[in-house]
Scaffold this motif. Structure first.
Motif, PDB file in Angstrom:
ATOM      1  N   ASN A 141      92.040  49.339  83.589  1.00 46.24           N
ATOM      2  CA  ASN A 141      92.408  48.759  82.299  1.00 46.24           C
ATOM      3  C   ASN A 141      92.130  49.727  81.150  1.00 46.24           C
ATOM      4  N   ARG A 142      91.086  50.522  81.278  1.00 50.20           N
ATOM      5  CA  ARG A 142      90.791  51.505  80.216  1.00 50.20           C
ATOM      6  C   ARG A 142      91.727  52.688  80.310  1.00 50.20           C
ATOM      7  N   PRO A 144      96.228  50.322  80.122  1.00 46.57           N
ATOM      8  CA  PRO A 144      96.244  48.858  79.972  1.00 46.57           C
ATOM      9  C   PRO A 144      97.508  48.237  80.560  1.00 46.57           C
ATOM     10  N   PHE A 161      97.482  45.436  83.431  1.00 46.65           N
ATOM     11  CA  PHE A 161      98.020  44.105  83.127  1.00 46.65           C
ATOM     12  C   PHE A 161      99.123  43.734  84.115  1.00 46.65           C
ATOM     13  N   LEU A 214      97.609  42.788  87.325  1.00 43.28           N
ATOM     14  CA  LEU A 214      97.031  41.453  87.189  1.00 43.28           C
ATOM     15  C   LEU A 214      98.106  40.400  87.390  1.00 43.28           C
ATOM     16  N   LEU A 237      98.196  37.858  90.602  1.00 42.08           N
ATOM     17  CA  LEU A 237      98.048  36.429  90.361  1.00 42.08           C
ATOM     18  C   LEU A 237      99.294  35.675  90.803  1.00 42.08           C
ATOM     19  N   VAL A 271      91.082  42.519  90.402  1.00 43.31           N
ATOM     20  CA  VAL A 271      91.114  42.353  88.938  1.00 43.31           C
ATOM     21  C   VAL A 271      89.780  42.760  88.337  1.00 43.31           C
ATOM     22  N   LYS A 272      88.715  42.385  89.019  1.00 39.48           N
ATOM     23  CA  LYS A 272      87.383  42.749  88.530  1.00 39.48           C
ATOM     24  C   LYS A 272      87.245  44.260  88.438  1.00 39.48           C
ATOM     25  N   TYR A 276      89.396  45.510  85.461  1.00 36.64           N
ATOM     26  CA  TYR A 276      89.057  45.098  84.093  1.00 36.64           C
ATOM     27  C   TYR A 276      87.582  45.256  83.763  1.00 36.64           C
ATOM     28  N   ARG A 328      88.212  46.577  73.292  1.00 35.30           N
ATOM     29  CA  ARG A 328      89.503  46.031  73.704  1.00 35.30           C
ATOM     30  C   ARG A 328      89.836  44.749  72.932  1.00 35.30           C
ATOM     31  N   TYR A 345      88.367  33.899  83.585  1.00 32.08           N
ATOM     32  CA  TYR A 345      87.777  34.923  84.449  1.00 32.08           C
ATOM     33  C   TYR A 345      87.667  36.251  83.714  1.00 32.08           C
TER      34      TYR A 345
END
Lengths: 498, 531
Positions: free
Chosen positions: A364-365, A368, A372, A375, A379, A427-428, A431, B108, B147
């Motif tokens: 994510n850093r 992004p 995303f 993600l 999902l 995801v963890k 992000y 962010r 989450y």
């Protein structure tokens, strides 16, 4: 059986998409040989252009409702076949776009790669039209042939070679089972066309024959207990090939499965429902539980793919027209989400040369957008609204609950939660964890097209699925005489069963 | 305007999300202004909706219906009644306040606001859905932003640092991660919350699917199902239990509450506010929407379950809150305890108590929102939530301390706040049927008083450690606005609850009338824990 081949112009029209693609793959191959200085990227775009033409042709078939059978009913063009052909061609276009960067890394045979992908696509298009057991055998082998080479394409890489060998040996074994099953069925009934086989009595030979055929197709879709090749093959194969292998052949095999179960075996539904319920529960549970322990993103997606196939089998177990609709819809959602996820894996793999989940730390850093998109795709695979996967799962469950398959639905629902865990672990990493190397990542334009297509499909099917639902409902119209949902008045006693 | 009010309320945050995606990440001020505008539009439209709701007419108003899928029997069907309207308003107020509370988030920023807006919009969507499909759709949609919000912008609980050896880090990533109940990292909290709520959601979904099948109507439309579907016997019982416990896990009813304090403690302030303020009410609301509307008979027979469990909620939550050392744990367990009052009000199936329960949901949203906002402020300034470490902060932040006092008063139910009216209504209304529970609930109020003022004393009074001398008060308008907004609403509606009462009552009356008419009370000898 004697064949009298009389082909009129109108008959040949039915073969137009396949003929177009055949010509085109010859063109691609010739260009590769004849113009060695041509940048190989051009071949990718050339292939995409040809596929776009085929796609336009198929859309025309679909809109104009062109259909019919050829070669003594061996080859059928109906809306179901056209749906699956569009599915396959669409997947191929996106896979080729996603391959451009990856193929640049190959040392040899960059041009042949596109030829082989097109050839596999052609084989799968024939699979979607296969209407008797012989054409099932031929088209299945034809499409797999290209994949045998593609999986082992990285010839300096041990994992890729192992993957190819594993896929080949088990694939050939499955082909043997298929041939044996077909011979048994033919021996019992003397018929090969699906609609003729519909036999009233289940002799042992017929039962064993169909079980063998199911095993061979189960191998193709990777349902438990025929899944053992999937993780290693997906892991070792070049990532775009994995993406291709995880989507298009599944669609083509489901075209055959739907025809076989809904047409030939409609009379034996009570028997095969149990078979499919078992395969479905095993696939979902095994795939999801083993996926938790994975450290490599490709293996994770391989096991998640096994679980997704289990979900689709719920629709097949429902055995109604609505079940068929749900399968088709689910495949669409799976196409966008899974291809999107693999596109991210390819993009990230190209940039950091690793497929370990550990290396997604802090994505994510670094980008992004990629994080995303991943993600969203994960999902959607898990089945979270407002994404396509949720509607797909709900559609499948609605079809199954009409048939009273409560146990299956309960297992499916629990599996949603299990799958959510391992998707969220990715995801963890993306992000929450901090990256070891915070340099930003950027992706190439063709890859962007694929990711945007995946995002658009995933969001559109999730937020406004009605056009797609209309399409799949029209594609399965021929099954509307199947035993519909139990039409009896709603009973107020709860029949526990299924 | 009237027709599109609900669409504006629901889609203003979503439009904000889309606009935010095109705002560059570096322009933090622009990002905040866009988010604030979206939330502001949403809140103003909610106020309009709430005051334009006509309690004389009652029923569902501002109805919007779009066919979504004919084949599946789903319509995008929105409307609010006297139960949904106050909760929509509460969500919008908390969203607006939450945007300002998180004004100083630097990491962010853009993504934080995107997820916060999605969370709030999904919550609002549940409160106005008249179609079970969309109710579930928005419900499940609200879980995932939680989450990410917890995991990325949350904070570890005290004690976490003791266990961050490299070995421990590995352990939490494996399967044992789920079973490791001793962990208090934010990742653990986020995963636990998500999985708990997802399990609840799929259990409820099973119930919804059964309603869909056995109604035989091929529709998810709550109003059609309410009028035409009849469930009885074991089928109704099974569906009711699935739907009730599925949704009660978010409420959170004892013993399904354990995710909630952990989640509150880990979450950033604005998320805690939305989480405790409105997300937990999704449970009660969905139970009212589905169990009360569609399964009145089963509700009549089975609601005593809630009457028993709510006692455990009140007492257990209260006691743990009394002994907790982390400010957010105290508030989290206090929320879990206070949700017992709502269950009590719902279980009594009495006009006064159910009206009180709905009002209490609104009141609690404001009160707990304030408490979390202030706890978040203190944490931001001191980087500690450990009560024994804190103290004497009243000198550094008199304004926050004053607001905190008001929030405690509201939470306890002091006359003059809307909580008082709600609490009194629940207690008075349930007295006839569940006197023992009412006595327990009164004890619970005393407990609330004890643990909140214990926390107040521990944080703001006593000697102050020197390292907190740099702590700031909320001085700018941006910092004070959200606190004043919530306090203002709590007091204004506490002094003038008339419209509230009329609005809620207009929907509670027909709802309860149906339940009572469908299943006439068998025995009047009720009382005690098991009537």
């Amino acid at each position: 059986m004697t064949f009298t081949l009389t082909l009129s112009g109108a008959d040949l029209l039915l073969l137009l998409p396949e003929m177009l693609l055949t010509v085109w793959l010859c063109v691609v191959l010739t260009m590769d040989f004849a113009m060695p200085r041509l940048p190989k990227d051009r071949l990718a775009y050339l292939s995409v252009a040809g596929l776009a033409g085929v796609l336009a042709n198929l859309v025309w078939f679909d809109l104009a409702g062109i259909g019919g059978t050829l070669f003594a009913h061996m080859f059928v063009v109906d809306r179901l076949a056209v749906f699956f052909k569009i599915f396959i061609v669409g997947t191929t276009i996106l896979v080729i776009l996603a391959s451009v960067d990856y193929v640049r890394r190959f040392r040899f045979f960059k041009g042949e790669y596109y030829f082989l992908v097109l050839m596999s696509a052609l084989g799968m298009m024939f699979m979607a039209s296969a209407n008797d057991l012989l054409s099932v055998f031929i088209t299945l082998e034809f499409s797999t042939f290209g994949f045998y080479v593609l999986v082992a394409y990285l010839r300096d890489d041990v994992a890729s070679n192992e993957a190819g060998l594993k896929f080949f040996i088990l694939g050939v074994f499955a082909a043997g089972l298929l041939a044996y099953g077909i011979s048994l069925v033919y021996g019992e009934t003397g018929k090969l066309v699906f609609s003729d086989i519909a036999s009233p009595s289940a002799t042992p030979g017929l039962v064993i024959g169909f079980l063998l055929i199911f095993a061979a197709l189960g191998f193709k879709i990777g349902a438990v207990p025929f899944h053992s090749w999937i993780p290693d093959t997906y892991h070792g194969a070049p990532t775009p090939v994995t993406a291709f292998l995880s989507i298009a052949p599944k669609g083509a095999a489901f075209a055959i499965l739907i025809r076989m179960f809904f047409v030939s075996l409609a009379a034996f539904k009570p028997a095969w429902v149990l078979l499919l319920v078992g395969a479905s529960i095993l696939s979902m549970t095994y795939g999801n539980i083993v996926a938790i322990a994975q450290r490599n993103i490709k293996r994770l997606l391989a096991y998640s793919g096994i679980a997704q196939i289990g979900n689709i089998l719920i629709g097949l177990a429902a055995g109604t027209k609505m079940g068929g609709d749900a399968i088709l819809f689910y495949l669409l959602t799976y196409l966008f989400a899974n291809l999107g996820a693999f596109a991210i894996v390819i993009a990230v793999g190209n940039l950091i040369r690793s497929d370990e989940i550990e290396d997604y730390n802090g994505l994510n850093r670094r980008s992004p957008f990629l994080a995303f998109a991943m993600l969203v795709f994960l999902l959607s695979l898990a089945g979270v609204p407002p994404l396509a996967g949720f509607i797909g799962k709900l559609y499948i469950f609605l079809a199954a609950i009409d048939e009273g398959l409560y146990t299956l639905i309960a297992v499916g629902l629990i599996n949603i939660v299990i799958s959510m865990y391992y998707y969220l672990v990715v995801v963890k990493k993306m992000y929450i964890n901090e990256p070891t190397d915070p340099s930003p990542l950027t992706i190439s334009p063709p890859m962007k097209v694929v990711v945007y297509a995946g995002l658009a499909g995933t969001l559109f099917l999730g937020i406004y699925p009605q056009p797609a639902i209309n399409w799949v409902v029209a594609a399965t119209l021929m099954f509307s005489n199947l035993a519909g949902p139990a039409a009896a008045a709603p009973t107020l006693v709860l029949p526990i069963g299924g | 305007m009237a027709d599109y009010t609900l669409l504006i309320i629901l889609f203003a945050p979503f439009v904000g999300v889309v606009v935010l995606m095109f705002v560059p990440n570096r322009q933090a001020l622009q990002v905040r202004l866009v988010a604030a505008t979206a939330a502001g539009v949403c809140m103003l439209a909610s106020f309009y909706m709430f005051f334009a709701y006509d309690p004389v007419r009652g029923g569902f108003q501002f109805v919007q219906r779009f066919e979504w899928s004919k084949q599946l029997g789903i319509a995008f069907y929105l409307g609010v009644d006297g139960i949904g309207a106050p909760l929509v308003l509460a969500s919008a107020i908390l969203l607006f306040a939450g945007i300002f509370i998180s004004w100083h988030i630097k990491d962010r920023t853009k993504e934080f606001y995107i997820f916060l807006l999605i969370l709030a919009a999904a919550t609002i969507g549940v409160f106005m859905s008249l179609d079970m499909f969309f109710l579930y759709f928005f419900y499940e949609m609200s879980v995932i932003p939680m989450y990410v919000l917890l995991g990325v912008w949350g904070s570890h609980t005290k004690g976490y640092l003791d266990m961050t050896d490299p070995e421990g880090l590995k352990k939490r990533d494996s399967v044992g991660f789920i079973l490791n109940f001793a962990a208090n990292s934010k990742e653990y909290a986020a995963m636990k919350l998500t999985l708990f709520l997802s399990v609840g959601a799929v259990v409820a979904l099973m119930g919804i699917l059964l309603i869909y099948k056995f109604s035989g109507l091929h529709t998810f439309d709550i109003l059609v199902l309410r009028e035409q579907a009849r469930f009885s016997g074991s089928l109704a019982t099974i569906i009711w239990l699935l739907v009730f416990f599925g949704f009660a896990s978010i409420a959170p009813i004892w013993p399904l509450h354990s995710w909630s304090p952990v989640g509150h403690a880990a979450a950033p302030a604005a998320t805690s506010m939305l989480h405790a303020g409105v997300l937990m009410k999704l449970g009660h609301f969905s139970i009212i929407r589905i169990c009360y509307e569609i399964l009145p008979e089963a509700t009549r027979e089975l609601m005593p379950i809630a009457a028993v469990l709510c006692v455990l909620n009140i007492i257990y939550g209260g006691f743990v809150a009394f002994y907790a050392k982390d400010t957010k744990y105290v508030i989290g367990y206090s929320s879990s305890s206070h949700m017992g009052y709502v269950f009590l009000g719902m279980a009594a199936l009495d006009y006064i108590s159910l009206t009180g329960a709905v009002l209490y949901m609104f009141a609690h949203a404001l009160a707990t929102g304030m408490l979390f906002a202030m706890a978040g402020w203190v944490y931001d300034q001191t980087h500690s939530r450990h009560i024994p470490e804190l103290g004497g902060l009243v000198n550094r932040m008199p304004f926050v301390a004053g607001c905190f006092l008001v929030a405690c008063m509201a939470s306890v139910g002091m006359p003059g706040t809307v909580n008082f009216i709600a609490e009194i209504m629940i207690l008075v209304g349930s007295w006839g049927k569940y006197p023992i529970q009412v006595i327990v609930a009164v004890v619970g109020i005393v407990l609330t008083l004890a643990y909140l003022f214990r926390m107040m004393r521990g944080v703001f009074y006593g000697p102050m450690e020197a390292r907190y001398s740099h702590a700031h008060d909320a001085v700018t308008i941006v910092d004070r606005l959200p606190l004043l907004l919530m306090i203002g609403c709590s007091i204004v509606f506490g002094i003038f609850p008339g419209h509230f009462y009329d609005v809620i009552r207009s929907s509670v009356d027909p709802l309860l009338a149906r339940i009572i008419a469908v299943a006439p009370m068998v025995s009047q000898s009720g009382g005690g824990l098991m009537p």
